[in-house]
Design an enzyme around this catalytic site. Structure first.
Site, mmCIF file in Angstrom:
data_model
loop_
_atom_site.group_PDB
_atom_site.id
_atom_site.type_symbol
_atom_site.label_atom_id
_atom_site.label_comp_id
_atom_site.label_asym_id
_atom_site.label_seq_id
_atom_site.Cartn_x
_atom_site.Cartn_y
_atom_site.Cartn_z
ATOM 1 N N LYS A 140 33.974 35.455 -49.657
ATOM 2 C CA LYS A 140 33.969 35.383 -48.184
ATOM 3 C C LYS A 140 32.786 34.538 -47.704
ATOM 4 O O LYS A 140 31.902 34.200 -48.503
ATOM 5 C CB LYS A 140 33.895 36.803 -47.638
ATOM 6 C CG LYS A 140 32.629 37.533 -48.074
ATOM 7 C CD LYS A 140 32.741 39.033 -47.939
ATOM 8 C CE LYS A 140 31.382 39.662 -48.232
ATOM 9 N NZ LYS A 140 31.439 41.131 -48.216
ATOM 10 N N TYR A 188 5.835 22.121 -32.471
ATOM 11 C CA TYR A 188 6.120 22.841 -31.221
ATOM 12 C C TYR A 188 5.215 24.046 -31.037
ATOM 13 O O TYR A 188 4.925 24.774 -31.992
ATOM 14 C CB TYR A 188 7.567 23.337 -31.204
ATOM 15 C CG TYR A 188 8.575 22.285 -30.826
ATOM 16 C CD1 TYR A 188 8.498 21.625 -29.594
ATOM 17 C CD2 TYR A 188 9.617 21.954 -31.691
ATOM 18 C CE1 TYR A 188 9.425 20.668 -29.238
ATOM 19 C CE2 TYR A 188 10.555 20.996 -31.353
ATOM 20 C CZ TYR A 188 10.460 20.359 -30.119
ATOM 21 O OH TYR A 188 11.385 19.413 -29.789
HETATM 22 C C1 LIG Z 1 30.861 41.541 -49.347
HETATM 23 C C2 LIG Z 1 31.493 42.651 -50.048
HETATM 24 C C3 LIG Z 1 31.355 42.774 -51.433
HETATM 25 C C4 LIG Z 1 30.375 41.941 -52.238
HETATM 26 O O1 LIG Z 1 29.104 42.479 -51.962
HETATM 27 P P1 LIG Z 1 27.751 41.913 -52.608
HETATM 28 O O2 LIG Z 1 26.713 42.843 -52.111
HETATM 29 O O3 LIG Z 1 27.575 40.541 -52.080
HETATM 30 O O4 LIG Z 1 27.926 41.931 -54.073
HETATM 31 C C5 LIG Z 1 32.084 43.764 -52.069
HETATM 32 N N1 LIG Z 1 32.885 44.598 -51.358
HETATM 33 C C6 LIG Z 1 33.014 44.512 -50.019
HETATM 34 C C7 LIG Z 1 33.898 45.474 -49.301
HETATM 35 C C8 LIG Z 1 32.318 43.559 -49.312
HETATM 36 O O5 LIG Z 1 32.428 43.488 -47.982
#
Ligand SMILES: *Cc1c(COP(=O)(O)O)cnc(C)c1O
Length: 378
Positions: free
Chosen positions: A46, A268
């Site tokens: 994702k 800045y």
């Molecule tokens: C993002 C996510 C993962 C992966 O998690 P990490 O901490 O990046 O390993 C696994 N399961 C779900 C439901 C998630 O939302």
């Protein structure tokens, strides 16, 4: 976007170069898979593959043998499906009836997070006259998405409610996995053990990256690492000692090296004053590239650092939209000059170190990597 460009070939047009080591990504996936050897090792891709590029991540990992991917959104699922015909792709982020067609057209499996979502998927399956696969997400203590335990019990008590749904995964998510000593981990694990038998024969999955490091009691049938694949810290203790390979390196081009007399302010807000006669390298990357403004430095707090020929260059002054200054006064000769590249992420400027300097976490730094970098995959 270029694939397979040699990493040593910077584009003269870009202010920053992002080198993404897909070999390191695959090595990390294999290391996690062997750490959880009794389970299938999936991959969370994702957030555009945690910023490194969803298509590239899915392609390399499926070539390495990964057969299951997790995305947040249907759109991400469609992109992943364009790269792999055969892998299973689960969509985590809340099923809406109006995305049902997209899911079915691209053979994406929804993670059903509430009784409403289950009802809607069931209705779609009934209309289609077929059983449709789904993952069932049970909340074991995070209070984000997922059925509460009582809802899961009520659901299976009435078999009609799942008549047209084929549960292919029962899953839950850890809230505090990065801290192995946190008592919620064990409470979530036992709650998960209580709900699994409600779905007999259905594979179970609890572990994200952190869960893999919590030990085999958390591995069940399938693990879902994300951050550790991309070289980030899964456990809090990985802040200082991270067993994963670094995947991302970012370099910023030096636009000029200038002298600043002691007592004058830099950038800045004149937020940082030169404490001595200084030499400052102005580089062509800033917060528009996802190099966080919070990583900046001031008279009150120090910020992140860059690296040049192994030497550490403290950031000096605020990070601007397109420019960041590094103090090169102490850099051994020959220091950086106009046109050179300073490493701002990777190597000794580790992902976690920069994230901590920016008061954030590896996840946010990675997923925020800007689109302006010249991206080089190797
Ligand atoms: C993002 C996510 C993962 C992966 O998690 P990490 O901490 O990046 O390993 C696994 N399961 C779900 C439901 C998630 O939302």
């Amino acid at each position: 976007m270029k694939l397979n460009t040699p990493a040593s070939e910077p584009s003269p047009a870009a202010g920053g170069i992002l080198t993404i080591d897909l070999g390191a990504l695959v090595a990390n996936w294999k290391a996690l898979a062997s750490r959880a050897a009794s389970a299938e090792c999936a991959a969370a891709v994702k957030g555009d593959g945690y910023g490194i590029g969803l298509e590239q991540a899915v392609k390399s990992l499926s070539e390495a043998g990964c057969r299951t991917f997790f995305v947040a959104l249907p759109d991400e699922g469609v992109r992943a499906r364009a790269v792999t015909e055969s892998a299973r792709i689960f969509v985590l982020g809340g099923f809406m009836p109006d995305t049902g067609t997209t899911l079915r057209e691209h053979n994406l499996i929804p993670v059903l997070n509430s009784t409403e979502e289950i009802e809607d998927w069931q209705a779609i399956a009934r209309r289609a006259g077929t059983r449709l696969e789904a993952a069932i997400h049970v909340d074991t203590g995070m209070n984000r998405l997922g059925l509460r335990e009582v809802e899961a019990n009520a659901l299976v008590a009435d078999p009609k409610r799942m008549e047209d749904i084929e549960p292919v995964l029962i899953m839950s998510h850890l809230a505090c996995g990065s801290d192995p000593a946190h008592s919620l981990n064990e409470r979530q694990r036992s709650a998960f053990e209580r709900v699994r038998p409600l779905f007999p024969g259905c594979p179970g999955s609890l572990a994200n990256s952190a869960g893999i490091f919590l030990g085999s009691g958390y591995h069940h049938d399938l693990v879902r690492p994300g951050i550790a694949l991309y070289g980030g810290a899964a456990l809090d203790s990985h802040l200082n000692d991270n067993p994963m390979c670094s995947v991302v390196e970012a370099k910023a081009r030096v636009l000029q090296v200038r002298t600043v007399p002691a007592g004058e302010g830099i950038g800045y807000g004149s937020a940082e004053t030169a404490k001595r006669d200084s030499r400052i390298a102005i580089t062509a990357v800033g917060y528009a590239d996802g190099y966080h403004r919070r990583a900046g430095s001031s008279d009150a707090r120090s910020g992140a650092a860059g690296i040049f020929n192994g030497a550490r260059l403290p950031l000096i002054g605020r990070v601007s939209m397109d420019l960041t200054a590094f103090d090169v006064t102490d850099c051994p000769e020959p220091g950086p000059k106009r046109g050179d590249w300073i490493t701002i992420l990777g190597g000794a400027a580790g992902l976690t170190e920069v994230a901590v300097a920016a008061e954030t976490i590896d996840y946010e730094l990675l997923t925020g990597l800007g689109r302006r970098y010249e991206r080089v995959y190797r």
